[in-house]
Design a protein around this motif. Structure first.
Motif, mmCIF file in Angstrom:
data_model
loop_
_atom_site.group_PDB
_atom_site.id
_atom_site.type_symbol
_atom_site.label_atom_id
_atom_site.label_comp_id
_atom_site.label_asym_id
_atom_site.label_seq_id
_atom_site.Cartn_x
_atom_site.Cartn_y
_atom_site.Cartn_z
ATOM 1 N N ASP A 28 0.811 -1.129 -0.037
ATOM 2 C CA ASP A 28 -0.001 0.101 0.256
ATOM 3 C C ASP A 28 0.873 1.282 0.171
ATOM 4 O OD1 ASP A 28 -1.946 1.962 0.107
ATOM 5 O OD2 ASP A 28 -2.840 1.276 2.080
ATOM 6 N N LEU A 29 1.259 1.820 -1.250
ATOM 7 C CA LEU A 29 2.367 2.881 -1.261
ATOM 8 C C LEU A 29 1.703 4.166 -0.860
ATOM 9 C CD1 LEU A 29 3.868 2.016 -4.721
ATOM 10 C CD2 LEU A 29 4.565 1.347 -2.686
ATOM 11 N N SER A 30 0.307 4.287 -0.633
ATOM 12 C CA SER A 30 -0.114 5.586 -0.299
ATOM 13 C C SER A 30 0.033 5.787 1.110
ATOM 14 C CB SER A 30 -1.899 5.296 -0.265
ATOM 15 O OG SER A 30 -2.437 4.434 0.297
ATOM 16 N N ILE A 31 0.434 4.626 1.840
ATOM 17 C CA ILE A 31 0.658 4.852 3.294
ATOM 18 C C ILE A 31 2.145 5.648 3.665
ATOM 19 C CG2 ILE A 31 2.358 2.702 3.551
ATOM 20 C CD1 ILE A 31 -0.799 3.405 5.569
ATOM 21 N N ASN A 32 2.894 5.932 2.514
ATOM 22 C CA ASN A 32 3.907 6.512 2.658
ATOM 23 C C ASN A 32 3.750 7.935 2.908
ATOM 24 O OD1 ASN A 32 6.603 5.427 1.747
ATOM 25 N ND2 ASN A 32 5.542 4.727 -0.258
ATOM 26 N N ASN A 33 2.486 8.460 2.592
ATOM 27 C CA ASN A 33 1.821 9.826 3.133
ATOM 28 C C ASN A 33 2.014 9.839 4.516
ATOM 29 O OD1 ASN A 33 0.821 12.216 2.735
ATOM 30 N ND2 ASN A 33 -1.074 11.755 2.406
ATOM 31 N N ILE A 34 1.379 8.994 5.251
ATOM 32 C CA ILE A 34 1.555 8.766 6.684
ATOM 33 C C ILE A 34 3.009 8.991 7.350
ATOM 34 C CG2 ILE A 34 0.609 7.612 8.807
ATOM 35 C CD1 ILE A 34 -1.770 6.482 7.163
ATOM 36 N N ILE A 35 3.648 7.847 6.655
ATOM 37 C CA ILE A 35 5.024 7.849 7.158
ATOM 38 C C ILE A 35 5.728 9.206 6.676
ATOM 39 C CG2 ILE A 35 7.197 6.727 6.703
ATOM 40 C CD1 ILE A 35 5.764 4.280 5.708
ATOM 41 N N ALA A 46 3.758 10.597 -4.253
ATOM 42 C CA ALA A 46 3.546 11.294 -5.202
ATOM 43 C C ALA A 46 3.732 10.683 -6.847
ATOM 44 C CB ALA A 46 4.485 12.625 -5.319
ATOM 45 N N GLY A 47 4.909 9.890 -6.865
ATOM 46 C CA GLY A 47 5.220 9.187 -8.010
ATOM 47 C C GLY A 47 4.017 8.011 -8.029
ATOM 48 N N TYR A 48 3.419 7.300 -7.043
ATOM 49 C CA TYR A 48 2.275 6.421 -7.178
ATOM 50 C C TYR A 48 1.115 7.014 -7.709
ATOM 51 C CZ TYR A 48 -1.535 3.737 -5.161
ATOM 52 O OH TYR A 48 -2.614 2.914 -4.807
ATOM 53 N N TYR A 49 0.824 8.291 -7.283
ATOM 54 C CA TYR A 49 -0.494 8.949 -7.802
ATOM 55 C C TYR A 49 -0.071 9.316 -9.330
ATOM 56 C CZ TYR A 49 -2.408 9.753 -3.069
ATOM 57 O OH TYR A 49 -2.748 9.396 -1.659
ATOM 58 N N GLU A 50 1.006 9.866 -9.612
ATOM 59 C CA GLU A 50 1.156 10.001 -11.300
ATOM 60 C C GLU A 50 0.979 8.953 -12.004
ATOM 61 O OE1 GLU A 50 4.229 13.131 -12.179
ATOM 62 O OE2 GLU A 50 4.893 13.057 -10.141
ATOM 63 N N SER A 51 1.655 7.820 -11.515
ATOM 64 C CA SER A 51 1.473 6.675 -12.514
ATOM 65 C C SER A 51 0.152 6.121 -12.538
ATOM 66 C CB SER A 51 2.211 5.513 -11.666
ATOM 67 O OG SER A 51 1.650 5.110 -10.431
ATOM 68 N N ARG A 52 -0.817 6.595 -11.848
ATOM 69 C CA ARG A 52 -2.078 6.517 -11.989
ATOM 70 C C ARG A 52 -3.022 7.550 -12.566
ATOM 71 N NH1 ARG A 52 -0.046 2.773 -9.113
ATOM 72 N NH2 ARG A 52 -0.705 0.853 -8.503
ATOM 73 N N SER A 53 -2.165 8.438 -12.911
ATOM 74 C CA SER A 53 -2.909 9.917 -13.294
ATOM 75 C C SER A 53 -3.881 10.662 -12.397
ATOM 76 C CB SER A 53 -3.783 9.361 -14.722
ATOM 77 O OG SER A 53 -2.964 8.830 -15.752
ATOM 78 N N TYR A 54 -3.550 10.323 -11.075
ATOM 79 C CA TYR A 54 -4.368 11.067 -10.057
ATOM 80 C C TYR A 54 -3.527 12.543 -9.885
ATOM 81 C CZ TYR A 54 -6.467 6.576 -9.253
ATOM 82 O OH TYR A 54 -6.853 5.276 -8.949
#
Length: 701
Positions: A40-47, A68-76
């Motif tokens: 769950d790469l979005s957990i990096n936000n909390i970290i 941020a890279g995770y979001y960009e890869s999904r066009s978010y």
């Protein structure tokens, strides 16, 4: 199932550690969620937030960059933008993050904010004298503001410092040409001198210098400079052409002709010199020579579907005095192929005038035929055609050709009388004469059921009449028509004469003659009881009525009692105003649709404006009003109403991007490619698979 339970336990334990102030232990627990088959790469936000609390900025930035890279890869991109803004707050000096933030802002259409971020990065890079990174950054700034001279000059200096002189000269010439376009001649010359200092004799630099000298009335100096260049490189076609152009502008046509002729002889494919030579010929009044020179170019451009350029070349030929008819005829062919009817009409009228002035009868016939096809109801054209044929002895009253010309001049109210004349010819066995009238009526009034019925009936007639009888039959017809013309009550007399003369077919009755019309030769039956409708409830019926009347007019079903469509609509709208309340939004909306279907755009807009006061219909009405204005080619109002529609939807919603697509299409149709591209890119960043947005971006980039 076990994975879900473990994840829940890890999250619960991590949250307890955070509440207890044990941040390091909490980070360790959260990091467990980054491993495994489905991290769950979005957990990096909390970290990242936890590292920021500990003051460990570098590790926080790395965590935020990962998410941020995770979001960009999904066009978010909106979410990615928010993360980069967060990084920028905790690490405001991080140039990589600042530039990436600027890139994302551009992709979302926020150019002003992007420029602000780039300039922040520029200040830091300049303090640290990081030249290569500055070159990269100024390239981005120039793409944002292509006419910013300061950016171009700064980039030129940075490139010079790094030894990239050729690239620096390109930027300096770009800046000089912007000054030239603004007529800032002094500033342009200063920049050109900088470019000359970097490289003497650069072709683009020297060309721009000559342009400055020309505009500042120093043509003699310009000629000297070009002359010096050609002494060193006498076969330089570019500067040969430039020298010829200087002579052309000074109207030294013989010198210009000599130079351009030599260039074209040595380089037949040198288009620029060929066009200049054509201009020389046109100024010398040698239109035929110019046309001959341009002919292969025109043919090539038409073949490549570059008709606008072909028209431009013909325009040069036609600038000569007198007008050259073959060039006009070629222009007419191009406009006809492109279906540019208004331009085609103008050209054919000019051809007609020129042919008339020169007594070229055949060309007059051709022009008149083209004009008649464009303007079949133009009485002046028909009259001139008729007079031309009569003057040349082409109109034979005895063969009925005069009748065909009468048919060409006919008004809708004349149809029934001309059809009666068709019956008269038919009864006398003069089928060919009857067909001429019908064929010309059919041109004037296509899709008329009455005319089509007569044509069908005529196809079944096989009249047999000997040659010696034609004269007698025509004379008989003329005698009958003489009686008609002497009688005031034309229609009734025509009927009685037909009945008196007899026929090889059954006798003609008023019912037969007027069966498909609303003309009543006998007293009318008692009028039916009038019916009145509740317009508020019967709006659909009224819309159908308008459509029916409109279709009837197109068919040519003309009654002597009929009103014009505009008058009917005007009366109908007056009844609507009296009987339908302004706040009856549903009725107003339906009425707007009815008007729109009939092409009554202004009336439709008025109804939709009233209907748009209903909050439930505001969005739909605004969108329809925008399309209606577009239909009327009023792009300013179309854009205005579409932008109003955007305010009525949630930003980021599917409806929002659907409207953005429509707005981009409007800008594209209106010729504003930059705005269209900016909007299409925003839509692409939201959803690359949306409609044909990828193709749109590629075609406009």
């Amino acid at each position: 199932m076990k994975d879900k339970i473990d994840k829940a336990k890890i999250l619960e334990l991590a949250e307890r550690q955070v509440k207890a102030g044990r941040t390091e232990e909490a980070i360790a627990e959260y990091k467990k969620l980054l491993s495994g088959d489905a991290p769950d790469l979005s957990i990096n936000n909390i970290i990242g937030d936890l590292y920021a609390q500990l003051g460990r900025t570098e590790e926080a930035v790395r965590s935020f960059q990962a998410v941020a890279g995770y979001y960009e890869s999904r066009s978010y991109f909106s979410q990615a933008l928010a993360i980069y803004k967060k990084i920028s707050k905790i690490d405001p000096e991080n140039v990589i993050i600042i530039v990436r933030l600027g890139d994302l802002l551009i992709s979302q259409g926020f150019t002003v904010e992007a420029r602000r971020e780039y300039l922040k990065a520029e200040q830091k890079l300049r303090r640290e004298k990081r030249i290569k990174e500055l070159i990269f950054l100024y390239d981005k700034l120039i793409k944002l503001e292509r006419d910013n001279i300061a950016y171009k000059l700064t980039l030129a200096e940075l490139l010079r410092q790094e030894g990239f002189n050729e690239e620096a000269i390109i930027q300096l010439n770009d800046a000089a040409e912007i000054h030239l376009s603004r007529n800032e001649l002094g500033e342009a010359e200063k920049v050109i001198e900088q470019a000359r200092w970097l490289k003497e004799g650069d072709q683009r630099t020297m060309t721009n210098l000559v342009e400055v000298l020309k505009k500042s009335n120093r043509r003699k100096y310009a000629l000297e400079i070009v002359g010096e260049i050609l002494k060193k490189d006498e076969n330089n076609v570019h500067f040969q052409t430039l020298l010829g152009s200087l002579y052309l502008e000074e109207r030294e046509l013989d010198r210009a002709e000599d130079i351009f002729s030599r260039i074209v002889a040595a380089n037949p494919v040198e288009t620029r010199a060929r066009i200049k030579l054509g201009k020389v010929y046109a100024l010398q009044g040698r239109a035929e020579k110019a046309y001959e020179l341009f002919d292969p170019l025109i043919a090539s451009m038409v073949k490549k579907q570059k008709e606008d350029k072909a028209v431009g070349l013909l325009g040069i030929v036609l600038s000569a005095e007198p007008l050259y008819l073959p060039a006009l005829e070629r222009l007419a062919v191009i406009y006809k192929a492109k279906n540019h009817k208004s331009y085609l009409e103008v050209v054919n009228r000019v051809i007609l005038e020129e042919a008339r002035a020169k007594g070229l009868t055949e060309k007059m016939f051709v022009a008149l035929a083209e004009l008649f096809e464009l303007r079949p109801r133009d009485k002046d054209l028909i009259r001139e055609y008729r007079e031309l044929r009569r003057g040349l002895g082409f109109v034979d009253e005895k063969t009925g050709e005069a009748d065909t010309l009468s048919a060409m001049e006919a008004e809708e109210g004349d149809i029934d009388l001309l059809l009666a004349r068709v019956d008269l010819y038919n009864n006398q066995g003069l089928v060919r004469n009857a067909r001429r009238i019908l064929d010309n009526l059919n041109i004037r009034f296509p899709h008329s059921p009455k005319i089509e019925e007569k044509l069908t009936a005529l196809d079944e007639v096989k009249a047999e009449i000997r040659a010696e009888e034609i004269q007698v039959a025509v004379g008989k017809v003329q005698d009958i028509e003489a009686k008609i013309e002497a009688t005031p009550d034309l229609a009734r007399t025509f009927l009685s004469v037909l009945q008196d003369e007899g026929s090889t077919e059954k006798r003609v009755t008023s019912a037969d003659l007027f069966a498909d019309t609303e003309i009543l030769p006998l007293p009318a039956e008692e009028a039916e009881e009038k019916k009145f409708y509740d317009l508020g409830q019967k709006i659909a019926d009224e819309g159908e009525m308008i459509q029916g009347v409109f279709a009837q007019q197109l068919r040519g079903d003309i009654s002597i009692l009929e009103k014009e469509l505009t008058e009917i609509v005007s009366e109908f709208r007056e009844q609507v105003r009296k009987k339908v309340e302004t706040k009856d939004y549903e009725t107003r909306f339906n009425l707007g649709l009815a008007y729109l279907e009939q092409g009554l755009v202004e009336e439709a807009i008025e109804e939709f404006l009233m209907a748009s006061e209903d909050p439930a219909r505001a969005l739909e009405c605004s969108s329809i009003i925008s399309k209606a204005y577009k239909q009327n080619n009023n792009y300013d109002e179309a854009l205005n109403w579409l932008e109003r529609s955007l305010v009525l939807v949630d930003v980021g919603s599917a409806e929002h991007f659907a409207l953005l697509y429509e707005l981009a299409s409007l800008h594209e149709d209106n010729g504003d490619r930059r705005k269209a591209l900016e909007l299409y890119r925003r839509i692409r960043d939201w959803n690359p698979a949306y409609r044909d947005v990828i193709k749109k971006v590629d075609s406009l980039s």
